[in-house]
Design a protein around this motif. Structure first.
Motif, PDB file in Angstrom:
ATOM      1  N   GLY A  91      -1.254 -29.067  -9.885  1.00  0.00           N
ATOM      2  CA  GLY A  91      -1.514 -29.716  -8.605  1.00  0.00           C
ATOM      3  C   GLY A  91      -0.334 -30.459  -8.016  1.00  0.00           C
ATOM      4  N   THR A  92       0.837 -30.353  -8.610  1.00  0.00           N
ATOM      5  CA  THR A  92       2.022 -31.020  -8.100  1.00  0.00           C
ATOM      6  C   THR A  92       2.999 -29.976  -7.594  1.00  0.00           C
ATOM      7  OG1 THR A  92       1.727 -32.774  -9.727  1.00  0.00           O
ATOM      8  CG2 THR A  92       3.871 -32.634  -8.672  1.00  0.00           C
ATOM      9  N   ASP A  93       3.482 -30.173  -6.365  1.00  0.00           N
ATOM     10  CA  ASP A  93       4.431 -29.237  -5.772  1.00  0.00           C
ATOM     11  C   ASP A  93       5.848 -29.559  -6.228  1.00  0.00           C
ATOM     12  OD1 ASP A  93       2.669 -29.235  -2.642  1.00  0.00           O
ATOM     13  OD2 ASP A  93       2.534 -27.832  -4.292  1.00  0.00           O
ATOM     14  N   TYR A  94       6.582 -28.516  -6.597  1.00  0.00           N
ATOM     15  CA  TYR A  94       7.987 -28.650  -6.962  1.00  0.00           C
ATOM     16  C   TYR A  94       8.783 -27.715  -6.062  1.00  0.00           C
ATOM     17  CZ  TYR A  94       6.211 -30.993 -11.102  1.00  0.00           C
ATOM     18  OH  TYR A  94       5.573 -31.868 -11.942  1.00  0.00           O
ATOM     19  N   LEU A  95       9.826 -28.225  -5.469  1.00  0.00           N
ATOM     20  CA  LEU A  95      10.657 -27.450  -4.554  1.00  0.00           C
ATOM     21  C   LEU A  95      11.717 -26.675  -5.323  1.00  0.00           C
ATOM     22  CD1 LEU A  95      11.114 -30.111  -1.747  1.00  0.00           C
ATOM     23  CD2 LEU A  95       9.532 -28.184  -1.805  1.00  0.00           C
ATOM     24  N   PRO A  96      12.300 -25.635  -4.704  1.00  0.00           N
ATOM     25  CA  PRO A  96      13.395 -24.917  -5.357  1.00  0.00           C
ATOM     26  C   PRO A  96      14.534 -25.885  -5.676  1.00  0.00           C
ATOM     27  CG  PRO A  96      12.635 -23.719  -3.433  1.00  0.00           C
ATOM     28  CD  PRO A  96      11.932 -25.043  -3.429  1.00  0.00           C
ATOM     29  N   GLY A  97      15.125 -25.725  -6.842  1.00  0.00           N
ATOM     30  CA  GLY A  97      16.204 -26.593  -7.282  1.00  0.00           C
ATOM     31  C   GLY A  97      15.742 -27.758  -8.121  1.00  0.00           C
ATOM     32  N   ALA A  98      14.427 -27.973  -8.225  1.00  0.00           N
ATOM     33  CA  ALA A  98      13.911 -29.078  -9.035  1.00  0.00           C
ATOM     34  C   ALA A  98      14.165 -28.793 -10.508  1.00  0.00           C
ATOM     35  CB  ALA A  98      12.420 -29.266  -8.794  1.00  0.00           C
ATOM     36  N   LYS A  99      14.566 -29.800 -11.237  1.00  0.00           N
ATOM     37  CA  LYS A  99      14.804 -29.660 -12.675  1.00  0.00           C
ATOM     38  C   LYS A  99      13.602 -30.247 -13.406  1.00  0.00           C
ATOM     39  CE  LYS A  99      19.804 -29.783 -12.354  1.00  0.00           C
ATOM     40  NZ  LYS A  99      20.037 -28.407 -12.602  1.00  0.00           N
ATOM     41  N   LEU A 100      13.016 -29.440 -14.286  1.00  0.00           N
ATOM     42  CA  LEU A 100      11.803 -29.834 -15.006  1.00  0.00           C
ATOM     43  C   LEU A 100      12.012 -29.735 -16.503  1.00  0.00           C
ATOM     44  CD1 LEU A 100       9.212 -27.722 -12.988  1.00  0.00           C
ATOM     45  CD2 LEU A 100       9.888 -30.070 -12.576  1.00  0.00           C
ATOM     46  N   LEU A 101      11.376 -30.621 -17.238  1.00  0.00           N
ATOM     47  CA  LEU A 101      11.316 -30.516 -18.695  1.00  0.00           C
ATOM     48  C   LEU A 101      10.028 -29.788 -19.048  1.00  0.00           C
ATOM     49  CD1 LEU A 101      12.397 -34.074 -19.865  1.00  0.00           C
ATOM     50  CD2 LEU A 101      13.664 -31.956 -20.119  1.00  0.00           C
ATOM     51  N   VAL A 102      10.152 -28.675 -19.751  1.00  0.00           N
ATOM     52  CA  VAL A 102       8.994 -27.871 -20.131  1.00  0.00           C
ATOM     53  C   VAL A 102       9.153 -27.416 -21.570  1.00  0.00           C
ATOM     54  CG1 VAL A 102       8.541 -27.053 -17.779  1.00  0.00           C
ATOM     55  CG2 VAL A 102      10.033 -25.743 -19.250  1.00  0.00           C
ATOM     56  N   SER A 103       8.082 -26.896 -22.129  1.00  0.00           N
ATOM     57  CA  SER A 103       8.158 -26.350 -23.483  1.00  0.00           C
ATOM     58  C   SER A 103       8.961 -25.047 -23.435  1.00  0.00           C
ATOM     59  CB  SER A 103       6.759 -26.096 -24.038  1.00  0.00           C
ATOM     60  OG  SER A 103       6.155 -25.023 -23.367  1.00  0.00           O
ATOM     61  N   PRO A 104       9.598 -24.668 -24.547  1.00  0.00           N
ATOM     62  CA  PRO A 104      10.389 -23.431 -24.557  1.00  0.00           C
ATOM     63  C   PRO A 104       9.570 -22.188 -24.185  1.00  0.00           C
ATOM     64  CG  PRO A 104      10.896 -24.744 -26.484  1.00  0.00           C
ATOM     65  CD  PRO A 104       9.734 -25.404 -25.796  1.00  0.00           C
ATOM     66  N   ASP A 105       8.310 -22.131 -24.634  1.00  0.00           N
ATOM     67  CA  ASP A 105       7.464 -20.978 -24.297  1.00  0.00           C
ATOM     68  C   ASP A 105       7.200 -20.914 -22.795  1.00  0.00           C
ATOM     69  OD1 ASP A 105       7.317 -20.293 -26.961  1.00  0.00           O
ATOM     70  OD2 ASP A 105       5.383 -21.293 -27.274  1.00  0.00           O
ATOM     71  N   TYR A 106       6.922 -22.076 -22.208  1.00  0.00           N
ATOM     72  CA  TYR A 106       6.645 -22.117 -20.771  1.00  0.00           C
ATOM     73  C   TYR A 106       7.903 -21.798 -19.972  1.00  0.00           C
ATOM     74  CZ  TYR A 106       4.324 -23.634 -16.484  1.00  0.00           C
ATOM     75  OH  TYR A 106       3.767 -23.675 -15.238  1.00  0.00           O
ATOM     76  N   ALA A 107       9.065 -22.236 -20.456  1.00  0.00           N
ATOM     77  CA  ALA A 107      10.332 -21.922 -19.792  1.00  0.00           C
ATOM     78  C   ALA A 107      10.553 -20.410 -19.779  1.00  0.00           C
ATOM     79  CB  ALA A 107      11.482 -22.626 -20.494  1.00  0.00           C
ATOM     80  N   GLN A 108      10.251 -19.765 -20.887  1.00  0.00           N
ATOM     81  CA  GLN A 108      10.407 -18.314 -20.959  1.00  0.00           C
ATOM     82  C   GLN A 108       9.471 -17.614 -19.970  1.00  0.00           C
ATOM     83  OE1 GLN A 108       9.735 -16.742 -24.866  1.00  0.00           O
ATOM     84  NE2 GLN A 108      10.287 -14.661 -24.283  1.00  0.00           N
ATOM     85  N   ARG A 109       8.233 -18.102 -19.855  1.00  0.00           N
ATOM     86  CA  ARG A 109       7.287 -17.508 -18.897  1.00  0.00           C
ATOM     87  C   ARG A 109       7.756 -17.716 -17.466  1.00  0.00           C
ATOM     88  NH1 ARG A 109       1.789 -19.910 -20.991  1.00  0.00           N
ATOM     89  NH2 ARG A 109       1.783 -20.571 -18.836  1.00  0.00           N
ATOM     90  N   LEU A 110       8.261 -18.934 -17.154  1.00  0.00           N
ATOM     91  CA  LEU A 110       8.737 -19.199 -15.796  1.00  0.00           C
ATOM     92  C   LEU A 110       9.921 -18.306 -15.449  1.00  0.00           C
ATOM     93  CD1 LEU A 110       8.540 -23.096 -15.646  1.00  0.00           C
ATOM     94  CD2 LEU A 110       7.113 -21.477 -14.401  1.00  0.00           C
ATOM     95  N   ARG A 111      10.827 -18.120 -16.395  1.00  0.00           N
ATOM     96  CA  ARG A 111      11.990 -17.248 -16.148  1.00  0.00           C
ATOM     97  C   ARG A 111      11.549 -15.801 -15.990  1.00  0.00           C
ATOM     98  NH1 ARG A 111      14.545 -20.627 -20.517  1.00  0.00           N
ATOM     99  NH2 ARG A 111      15.749 -22.169 -19.362  1.00  0.00           N
ATOM    100  N   GLY A 112      10.620 -15.368 -16.816  1.00  0.00           N
ATOM    101  CA  GLY A 112      10.141 -13.985 -16.739  1.00  0.00           C
ATOM    102  C   GLY A 112       9.423 -13.676 -15.440  1.00  0.00           C
ATOM    103  N   GLN A 113       8.760 -14.680 -14.866  1.00  0.00           N
ATOM    104  CA  GLN A 113       8.044 -14.475 -13.610  1.00  0.00           C
ATOM    105  C   GLN A 113       8.923 -14.749 -12.385  1.00  0.00           C
ATOM    106  OE1 GLN A 113       4.727 -17.113 -14.112  1.00  0.00           O
ATOM    107  NE2 GLN A 113       3.680 -15.753 -15.525  1.00  0.00           N
ATOM    108  N   GLY A 114      10.173 -15.189 -12.621  1.00  0.00           N
ATOM    109  CA  GLY A 114      11.103 -15.396 -11.525  1.00  0.00           C
ATOM    110  C   GLY A 114      11.047 -16.770 -10.886  1.00  0.00           C
ATOM    111  N   TYR A 115      10.300 -17.715 -11.467  1.00  0.00           N
ATOM    112  CA  TYR A 115      10.212 -19.044 -10.894  1.00  0.00           C
ATOM    113  C   TYR A 115      11.386 -19.931 -11.307  1.00  0.00           C
ATOM    114  CZ  TYR A 115       5.558 -18.241  -9.102  1.00  0.00           C
ATOM    115  OH  TYR A 115       4.489 -17.758  -8.401  1.00  0.00           O
ATOM    116  N   ALA A 116      11.979 -19.663 -12.466  1.00  0.00           N
ATOM    117  CA  ALA A 116      13.088 -20.474 -12.954  1.00  0.00           C
ATOM    118  C   ALA A 116      14.345 -19.627 -12.988  1.00  0.00           C
ATOM    119  CB  ALA A 116      12.781 -21.031 -14.328  1.00  0.00           C
ATOM    120  N   THR A 117      15.478 -20.279 -12.778  1.00  0.00           N
ATOM    121  CA  THR A 117      16.741 -19.548 -12.816  1.00  0.00           C
ATOM    122  C   THR A 117      17.061 -19.147 -14.246  1.00  0.00           C
ATOM    123  OG1 THR A 117      17.979 -21.601 -13.039  1.00  0.00           O
ATOM    124  CG2 THR A 117      17.660 -20.767 -10.806  1.00  0.00           C
ATOM    125  N   GLN A 118      17.754 -18.049 -14.395  1.00  0.00           N
ATOM    126  CA  GLN A 118      18.173 -17.578 -15.718  1.00  0.00           C
ATOM    127  C   GLN A 118      19.397 -18.355 -16.156  1.00  0.00           C
ATOM    128  OE1 GLN A 118      16.483 -15.281 -17.467  1.00  0.00           O
ATOM    129  NE2 GLN A 118      15.031 -14.946 -15.808  1.00  0.00           N
TER     130      GLN A 118
END
Length: 92
Positions: free
Chosen positions: A64-91
């Motif tokens: 429920g929280t909006d994050y804009l492009p360029g926002a830096k987030l702390l996430v779990s390694p598994d979630y980071a991998q999912r975000l990168r795989g779906q194109g939401y996070a930079t490689q």
């Protein structure tokens, strides 16, 4: 033979019209919260695992929280991998 000592009540008059108000109220949509201070977002971290920092490449809503492009987030390694795989996070 047993008899029923109660008398039968007459049926309610269904032809009588009662005023009916149409209820069209809708609950106000809750405002989305701004991005909080850097905490771990998304799924909780497993015990003993350190969070990783990802940079979002696209607008994304997490819990429920909006994050804009360029926002830096702390996430779990598994979630980071999912975000990168779906194109939401930079490689990285």
């Amino acid at each position: 033979m047993a008899t029923n000592p109660t008398t039968k009540k007459p049926a309610a008059d269904t032809t009588a019209e009662e005023p009916v108000e149409a209820v069209t109220e809708t609950a106000p949509r809750p405002a989305r919260a701004a991005a909080p201070d850097p905490d771990v977002v998304g799924p909780p971290l497993p015990l003993g695992i350190e969070p990783v920092t990802v940079t979002l490449a696209h607008h994304h809503t997490i819990d429920g929280t909006d994050y804009l492009p360029g926002a830096k987030l702390l996430v779990s390694p598994d979630y980071a991998q999912r975000l990168r795989g779906q194109g939401y996070a930079t490689q990285v």
